[in-house]
Write a protein that holds these residues in place. Structure first.
Motif, PDB file in Angstrom:
ATOM      1  N   HIS A  98       0.793  -1.227   0.000  1.00  0.00           N
ATOM      2  CA  HIS A  98       0.000   0.000   0.000  1.00  0.00           C
ATOM      3  C   HIS A  98       0.827   1.280   0.000  1.00  0.00           C
ATOM      4  O   HIS A  98       0.376   2.303  -0.534  1.00  0.00           O
ATOM      5  N   LYS A  99       2.021   1.239   0.573  1.00  0.00           N
ATOM      6  CA  LYS A  99       2.769   2.477   0.786  1.00  0.00           C
ATOM      7  C   LYS A  99       4.064   2.591  -0.013  1.00  0.00           C
ATOM      8  O   LYS A  99       4.464   3.693  -0.383  1.00  0.00           O
ATOM      9  N   GLN A 103       3.640   3.327  -4.693  1.00  0.00           N
ATOM     10  CA  GLN A 103       4.164   4.614  -5.158  1.00  0.00           C
ATOM     11  C   GLN A 103       5.350   4.410  -6.099  1.00  0.00           C
ATOM     12  O   GLN A 103       5.450   5.050  -7.149  1.00  0.00           O
ATOM     13  N   ARG A 130       5.026  10.769  -1.880  1.00  0.00           N
ATOM     14  CA  ARG A 130       4.457   9.697  -1.067  1.00  0.00           C
ATOM     15  C   ARG A 130       5.486   8.591  -0.806  1.00  0.00           C
ATOM     16  O   ARG A 130       5.546   8.044   0.306  1.00  0.00           O
ATOM     17  N   ALA A 134       7.079   7.003   2.834  1.00  0.00           N
ATOM     18  CA  ALA A 134       7.101   5.577   3.180  1.00  0.00           C
ATOM     19  C   ALA A 134       8.520   5.093   3.442  1.00  0.00           C
ATOM     20  O   ALA A 134       8.765   4.318   4.374  1.00  0.00           O
TER      21      ALA A 134
END
Length: 213
Positions: A98-99, A103, A130, A134
């Motif tokens: 997700h992170k 990205q 983003r 992370a």
């Protein structure tokens, strides 16, 4: 029967599955998907995976898609790399999905495999921002530890590194992240490790991407 993994060298998500298979000693072979010439959007490939993406894993009658699902299957079947605390391993596996990779993958694609005039304005810069956030979490987490989720490597490590060995510029430079760099070196030191372009078929120098991807 040898398991198969549908993949191509540029795919960091496929690399997560391929690396897990290789390090776990799974009997597998790659099946090249000619993504840049539209194979993943073909009716034949969609019959294999309706999501029209790699990786796809097949072992006998079992077919799996999504890198995390494939990684978990390999870990559970071989008894390797799940870690002592399954929840902690899955926590970092999901953090990657997700992170980090969410990205890094699109940013790398936009900046290296899509013509500049087809890039959404500001999209790459947003993704890079983003991604930095992370990576800051990962860098801090690795300050006083060798592996992400346990004292030994797990599938979380092999997921989080999925896009971090690629040479194409997209906003990540190992020298800027000393603890991540040390951790990547440790993964490279594992028996059987291979760079994505050595582990999976196809690399950018082998072909020129079409402009309609």
């Amino acid at each position: 029967m040898t398991a198969q993994l549908w993949c191509f060298g540029e795919s960091g998500n496929a690399y997560k599955a391929a690396l897990t298979l290789e390090l776990a000693g799974y009997d597998w072979s790659p099946v090249f998907v000619d993504f840049f010439n539209g194979e993943a959007r073909s009716a034949e490939f969609k019959a294999l995976n309706e999501m029209a993406e790699v990786p796809v894993f097949r072992d006998g009658d079992l077919t799996l898609t999504q890198s995390a699902v494939i990684q978990m299957h390999v870990a559970e079947k071989t008894g390797r790399f799940m870690g002592r605390d399954r929840n902690e391993t899955l926590r970092w596996l999901m953090f990657d999905n997700h992170k980090v990779s969410a990205q890094a993958g699109p940013a790398r694609f936009l900046l290296n495999f899509l013509p500049a005039d087809k890039r959404p304005v500001g999209a790459a810069e947003f993704l890079q921002g983003r991604l930095r956030g992370a990576l800051q979490v990962l860098e801090a987490h690795l300050t006083n530890r060798e592996w992400v989720a346990d004292t030994d490597p797990t599938i979380a490590d092999f997921a989080l590194c999925g896009y971090l060995y690629y040479p194409e510029p997209y906003g990540f430079d190992r020298k800027d992240w000393p603890h991540i760099d040390r951790w990547l070196q440790a993964i490279q030191g594992l028996p059987g490790w291979k760079h994505p372009y050595d582990l999976m078929p196809g690399k950018p120098s082998d072909r020129a991407p079409k402009e309609d991807i």
